[in-house]
Design a protein around this motif. Sequence first.
Motif, PDB file in Angstrom:
ATOM      1  N   TYR A  99       0.808  -1.132   0.107  1.00 53.05           N
ATOM      2  CA  TYR A  99       0.005  -0.088   0.078  1.00 53.05           C
ATOM      3  C   TYR A  99       0.684   1.475  -0.036  1.00 53.05           C
ATOM      4  CZ  TYR A  99      -4.834  -1.267   0.171  1.00 53.05           C
ATOM      5  OH  TYR A  99      -6.263  -1.603  -0.070  1.00 53.05           O
TER       6      TYR A  99
ATOM      7  N   TYR B  32      -4.984  -3.932   6.396  1.00 46.91           N
ATOM      8  CA  TYR B  32      -4.190  -2.909   7.123  1.00 46.91           C
ATOM      9  C   TYR B  32      -5.197  -1.631   6.950  1.00 46.91           C
ATOM     10  CZ  TYR B  32       0.021  -5.942   8.138  1.00 46.91           C
ATOM     11  OH  TYR B  32       0.814  -6.723   8.575  1.00 46.91           O
ATOM     12  N   THR B  34      -4.221   2.598   6.370  1.00 44.75           N
ATOM     13  CA  THR B  34      -3.229   3.431   5.858  1.00 44.75           C
ATOM     14  C   THR B  34      -3.941   4.770   5.568  1.00 44.75           C
ATOM     15  OG1 THR B  34      -2.573   1.294   4.483  1.00 44.75           O
ATOM     16  CG2 THR B  34      -1.634   3.680   3.857  1.00 44.75           C
ATOM     17  N   TRP B  35      -3.081   5.955   5.825  1.00 39.27           N
ATOM     18  CA  TRP B  35      -3.570   7.133   5.760  1.00 39.27           C
ATOM     19  C   TRP B  35      -2.634   7.757   4.584  1.00 39.27           C
ATOM     20  CZ3 TRP B  35      -7.550  10.043   8.588  1.00 39.27           C
ATOM     21  CH2 TRP B  35      -8.175   9.135   9.474  1.00 39.27           C
ATOM     22  N   TYR B  36      -3.400   8.812   3.822  1.00 39.27           N
ATOM     23  CA  TYR B  36      -2.820   9.493   2.948  1.00 39.27           C
ATOM     24  C   TYR B  36      -3.134  10.998   3.084  1.00 39.27           C
ATOM     25  CZ  TYR B  36      -1.289   5.708  -0.327  1.00 39.27           C
ATOM     26  OH  TYR B  36      -0.813   4.566  -0.586  1.00 39.27           O
ATOM     27  N   PHE B  46       1.604   9.051   0.969  1.00 41.20           N
ATOM     28  CA  PHE B  46       1.467   8.114   1.935  1.00 41.20           C
ATOM     29  C   PHE B  46       1.852   8.727   3.141  1.00 41.20           C
ATOM     30  CE2 PHE B  46       1.785   4.095   3.808  1.00 41.20           C
ATOM     31  CZ  PHE B  46       2.676   4.022   4.591  1.00 41.20           C
ATOM     32  N   GLN B  49       0.831   3.552   8.063  1.00 42.08           N
ATOM     33  CA  GLN B  49       0.226   2.512   7.985  1.00 42.08           C
ATOM     34  C   GLN B  49       0.401   1.693   9.224  1.00 42.08           C
ATOM     35  OE1 GLN B  49       1.727  -0.899   5.334  1.00 42.08           O
ATOM     36  NE2 GLN B  49       0.057   0.067   4.115  1.00 42.08           N
ATOM     37  N   TYR B  51      -1.497  -2.276  11.580  1.00 46.73           N
ATOM     38  CA  TYR B  51      -2.311  -3.371  11.634  1.00 46.73           C
ATOM     39  C   TYR B  51      -3.046  -3.102  13.136  1.00 46.73           C
ATOM     40  CZ  TYR B  51      -4.299  -8.022  11.634  1.00 46.73           C
ATOM     41  OH  TYR B  51      -5.164  -9.001  11.695  1.00 46.73           O
ATOM     42  N   CYS B  88      -8.519   7.943   4.932  1.00 44.00           N
ATOM     43  CA  CYS B  88      -8.122   6.706   5.483  1.00 44.00           C
ATOM     44  C   CYS B  88      -8.610   5.463   4.863  1.00 44.00           C
ATOM     45  CB  CYS B  88      -9.124   6.706   6.728  1.00 44.00           C
ATOM     46  SG  CYS B  88      -9.174   5.078   7.627  1.00 44.00           S
TER      47      CYS B  88
END
Lengths: 112, 113
Positions: A99, B32, B34-36, B46, B49, B51, B88
């Motif tokens: 990702y 997972y 992940t935030w951008y 990015f 990230q 879990y 998100c």
Amino acid sequence: ETGVTQSPTHLIKTRGQQVTLRCSSQSGHNTVSWYQQALGQGPQFIFQYYREEENGRGNFPPRFSGLQFPNYSSELNVNALELDDSALYLCASSVGQDYGYTFGSGTRLTVV
Amino acid sequence: LAKTTQPISMDSYEGQEVNITCSHNNIATNDYITWYQQFPSQGPRFIIQGYKTKVTNEVASLFIPADRKSSTLSLPRVSLSDTAVYYCLVGDINRAGFQKLVFGTGTRLLVSP
């Protein structure tokens, strides 16, 4: 410096024309994806290429097509442009399947 | 892919800590978070990230409770340059084969002096 370069940065086309957008990824990034982002919306997935083969596609018509080349560059082609195709087109690349995608700054396409 | 829900917008002032919460009730075991971050006329970048529990890097922290049905992006001491849209995303980063990133409309953060 993002490592992903897109060209051109801005483009104006007439309805019905065809357009080719280009993306140059970082060396070793064998996965490239293209996204369309309309004003005020999140990016929408168009398709993805992995080692020069298309391996996934979003909800876009066949007039949206692409190519990926061995030198880590890629193209997005759009035929028979429509007014609604006006958007920011983003290219994103990654090493393999994770990702941590790196996005380019995009091409702003305006269809008149 | 699990659907995510975020606030449409948030306001803050310089120097404050900002917490953006994302809801993902249908998150799968292998997913997972992940935030951008995205600035106007630029591609998403990015940020972080994770879990489970807590992840921290030089930019932000990500807090994930035990049930993983939500997550919180924490930005310490924001500045004007943190004004951006924050997305998100939830998905299986280890899944073989094709993947796509599913972006919602994100959270527009406005930082004022």
